[in-house]
Scaffold this active site. Structure first.
Site, PDB file in Angstrom:
ATOM      1  N   ARG A 231     -17.788  40.931  11.080  1.00 50.93           N
ATOM      2  CA  ARG A 231     -18.848  39.995  11.465  1.00 50.93           C
ATOM      3  C   ARG A 231     -20.171  40.673  11.805  1.00 50.93           C
ATOM      4  O   ARG A 231     -21.145  40.006  12.103  1.00 50.93           O
ATOM      5  CB  ARG A 231     -18.382  39.167  12.676  1.00 50.93           C
ATOM      6  N   HIS A 263      -9.505  45.330   3.286  1.00 55.51           N
ATOM      7  CA  HIS A 263     -10.461  44.380   2.719  1.00 55.51           C
ATOM      8  C   HIS A 263     -11.844  44.670   3.280  1.00 55.51           C
ATOM      9  O   HIS A 263     -12.020  44.877   4.473  1.00 55.51           O
ATOM     10  CB  HIS A 263     -10.053  42.944   3.045  1.00 55.51           C
ATOM     11  N   TYR A 266     -17.236  40.821   4.676  1.00 50.07           N
ATOM     12  CA  TYR A 266     -17.844  39.710   3.945  1.00 50.07           C
ATOM     13  C   TYR A 266     -19.367  39.755   3.985  1.00 50.07           C
ATOM     14  O   TYR A 266     -20.040  39.008   3.263  1.00 50.07           O
ATOM     15  CB  TYR A 266     -17.364  38.377   4.520  1.00 50.07           C
ATOM     16  N   HIS A 303     -15.405  42.164  -2.342  1.00 52.01           N
ATOM     17  CA  HIS A 303     -16.028  41.206  -3.258  1.00 52.01           C
ATOM     18  C   HIS A 303     -17.236  41.864  -3.930  1.00 52.01           C
ATOM     19  O   HIS A 303     -18.050  42.490  -3.244  1.00 52.01           O
ATOM     20  CB  HIS A 303     -16.472  39.959  -2.506  1.00 52.01           C
ATOM     21  N   GLU A 339     -12.746  42.434  -6.698  1.00 53.23           N
ATOM     22  CA  GLU A 339     -11.949  41.200  -6.744  1.00 53.23           C
ATOM     23  C   GLU A 339     -12.602  40.164  -7.659  1.00 53.23           C
ATOM     24  O   GLU A 339     -13.825  40.002  -7.649  1.00 53.23           O
ATOM     25  CB  GLU A 339     -11.831  40.645  -5.318  1.00 53.23           C
ATOM     26  N   ASP A 373      -7.081  37.576  -7.658  1.00 51.74           N
ATOM     27  CA  ASP A 373      -6.845  36.503  -6.682  1.00 51.74           C
ATOM     28  C   ASP A 373      -6.446  35.238  -7.441  1.00 51.74           C
ATOM     29  O   ASP A 373      -7.196  34.747  -8.281  1.00 51.74           O
ATOM     30  CB  ASP A 373      -8.111  36.259  -5.858  1.00 51.74           C
ATOM     31  N   HIS A 376      -8.817  32.152  -6.789  1.00 52.68           N
ATOM     32  CA  HIS A 376     -10.106  32.335  -7.458  1.00 52.68           C
ATOM     33  C   HIS A 376      -9.970  32.140  -8.969  1.00 52.68           C
ATOM     34  O   HIS A 376     -10.833  31.526  -9.600  1.00 52.68           O
ATOM     35  CB  HIS A 376     -10.657  33.731  -7.159  1.00 52.68           C
ATOM     36  N   HIS A 410      -3.979  39.037  -4.759  1.00 52.47           N
ATOM     37  CA  HIS A 410      -4.084  38.154  -3.600  1.00 52.47           C
ATOM     38  C   HIS A 410      -3.369  36.863  -3.934  1.00 52.47           C
ATOM     39  O   HIS A 410      -3.746  36.163  -4.883  1.00 52.47           O
ATOM     40  CB  HIS A 410      -5.541  37.877  -3.233  1.00 52.47           C
ATOM     41  N   ASP A 423     -13.882  28.219  -3.534  1.00 52.70           N
ATOM     42  CA  ASP A 423     -12.941  29.168  -2.927  1.00 52.70           C
ATOM     43  C   ASP A 423     -12.282  28.503  -1.725  1.00 52.70           C
ATOM     44  O   ASP A 423     -12.743  28.646  -0.598  1.00 52.70           O
ATOM     45  CB  ASP A 423     -13.705  30.434  -2.517  1.00 52.70           C
ATOM     46  N   HIS A 425      -8.560  28.264  -0.097  1.00 55.23           N
ATOM     47  CA  HIS A 425      -7.171  28.723  -0.118  1.00 55.23           C
ATOM     48  C   HIS A 425      -6.238  27.672   0.493  1.00 55.23           C
ATOM     49  O   HIS A 425      -6.617  26.954   1.415  1.00 55.23           O
ATOM     50  CB  HIS A 425      -7.028  30.035   0.647  1.00 55.23           C
ATOM     51  N   GLU A 455      -3.313  35.434   1.696  1.00 55.11           N
ATOM     52  CA  GLU A 455      -4.503  35.085   2.488  1.00 55.11           C
ATOM     53  C   GLU A 455      -4.547  33.578   2.726  1.00 55.11           C
ATOM     54  O   GLU A 455      -5.605  32.961   2.757  1.00 55.11           O
ATOM     55  CB  GLU A 455      -5.779  35.516   1.758  1.00 55.11           C
TER      56      GLU A 455
END
Length: 479
Positions: A231, A263, A266, A303, A339, A373, A376, A410, A423, A425, A455
């Site tokens: 974050r 991972h 973001y 990503h 990914e 993924d 995705h 994923h 996206d 999940h 995920e």
């Protein structure tokens, strides 16, 4: 005429009863009548609309013509619908008002029948209704703070449902899913021999080594994690003692370095045209690859990025490849795993051709790979829910990218329908890919011996353990 008592409209006037003088029809005089009324009860003339000689419209306040005939005797009614009657049933006389007065009354009645155009009219209507019919059933306002809270809660729920339906991730109409998951109560995971390395993305709260304990409790054979807070850009450096503790934990638990898939943050966008964002993303990529090497890990997934609509896709792909090359020069052996995305907005990497374009520009091909993924891919238009769609996707991946670059998976079901580009999940078997789609993945030998990380939404603490067990239970054969 028989002497009577005048009925009032309000509750306060019930006790005030007026005895009117005995008058004969021929002796009736409006002037004398009004004098008697004003002497006996002057306040009622103002409060009671039946005794007012000048009337105002409820909407525009236009004064009507004076009513010459007496309208205040025993049981007197003034209405546009009914004629005014004086006296009891035996002694009644019909009053004929002037034509202009009758027209004004009809206009007033029409305006009252119309729907109110403001809050003020609504309040007046409610008060008038209570006065005319004190015992009538009128919708009451909430009488306590609890009632107010209940009403607010119900309104908030309604608004929330409407917003959710407006922002539905599904394009067009989708049939409700009839979910029938496999029975796993009798499945023994300990005795199951499988070459699939399945786990979940686990938390690092309290220290990196706690991620290993979480994976062990889920009976996972692989797992994913963040190496630091995703974050914020800045973070504390990784201490040697913490790195050593993590290495000892996963080695003791029986995990190999290739079973663990970190991972990326973001926040990173290595394909951004913004110089500041691009520099921060490249610094983060280098820092996290160095952390992987300090922890003894060999894979790092992130990503690719987004053009943000400021530059072309080709230019964004070039910046991503350039960022990877820069990070490789600062590190030694970690493989960068890009990914596939869902083709949402201006993100890049949703098409296999875009992934291949990045790989082609990376200098050290031994340190570049792809993480597939499932959610995705489905959102981008690859139909994993059908056998023909799954085979078509795998054939395209082999032709365009090549299975030698497939390093991880994923495992996510999709809340959105095929090709929705969103996206979203969903838990395994509860989305639009379905349990049969994941049966094909788990029974395909091309996914053997690589980390397959869940995920999916974690509604309960044991959801990952159940999904890991269910995925192993449908992996009965390997082609």
């Amino acid at each position: 005429m028989v002497r009577g008592k005048r009925n009032t409209n309000t509750q306060g006037d019930v006790d005030k009863q007026i005895s009117l003088p005995k008058l004969l029809p021929e002796e009736t005089n409006s002037a004398s009548l009004n004098e008697d009324i004003s002497k006996q009860q002057p306040n009622d003339i103002v409060q009671n609309t039946r005794g007012v000689r000048k009337r105002k419209s409820a909407r525009n306040g236009v004064e009507s013509k004076e009513i010459k005939e007496p309208c205040l005797l025993k049981k007197c009614k003034v209405s546009s619908r009914n004629r005014t009657t004086i006296g009891d049933k035996n002694e009644s006389a019909k009053i004929k008002p002037d034509i202009k007065t009758q027209v004004k009354k009809e206009q007033v009645s029409k305006t009252i029948k119309k729907e109110p155009t403001s809050k003020t009219v609504v309040k007046i209507t409610k008060k008038t209704e209570r006065k005319r019919n004190p015992e009538s059933k009128i919708k009451k306002e909430p009488s306590s703070e609890v009632d107010v809270k209940v009403i607010k809660t119900e309104r908030q729920k309604t608004v929330k449902r409407s917003k959710q339906s407006a922002k539905s991730p599904v394009k067009g109409k989708s049939k409700p899913l009839c979910v029938k998951l496999p029975v796993i109560s009798n499945f023994n995971l300990a005795s199951h021999k499988c070459e699939k390395r399945v786990g979940a993305h686990v938390s690092i709260a309290g220290g990196l080594y706690n991620a290993v304990d979480a994976a062990v409790s889920q009976r996972a054979t692989a797992f994913g994690l963040f190496l630091k807070s995703q974050r914020q850009w800045n973070s504390k450096p990784l201490l040697d003692k913490d790195a050593e503790k993590f290495r000892e934990a996963y080695q003791t638990a029986g995990f190999s370095p290739g079973d663990i898939l970190p991972h990326g943050s973001y926040l990173m966008n290595c394909g951004s045209s913004n110089p500041e964002t691009l520099q921060k993303s490249r610094d983060t990529l280098i820092d996290e690859l160095q952390r992987c090497e300090k922890l003894g890990l060999t894979l790092y997934n992130f990503h690719p990025g987004s053009s943000c609509g400021d530059i072309t896709t080709e230019q964004s792909l070039g910046l991503i490849a350039e960022s990877i090359n820069m990070a490789h020069t600062k590190t030694k052996f970690v493989t960068t795993v890009i990914e596939n995305m869902s083709c949402q907005g201006s993100t890049v990497g949703g098409k296999f051709q875009e992934l291949k374009a990045i790989i082609d520009k990376v200098k050290n091909k031994s340190r570049i790979g792809v993480c597939l993924d499932t959610c995705h891919a489905f959102a981008a238009g690859h139909d994993l829910s059908s056998q023909s769609g799954f085979e078509k996707m795998m054939a395209e991946f082999e032709t365009v990218v090549g299975f030698k670059y497939l390093k991880a998976v994923h495992l996510n079901d999709s809340k959105g329908v095929l090709g929705c580009h969103l996206d979203r999940h969903e838990n395994i078997g509860r989305g639009h890919i379905g349990i049969e789609g994941f049966r094909r993945v788990m029974c395909d030998r091309r996914f053997n011996n690589m980390p397959m990380v869940l995920e999916t939404p974690a509604a309960t603490e044991d959801i990952y353990m159940k999904e890991i067990k269910m995925l192993h239970s449908i992996c009965k054969t390997s082609k």
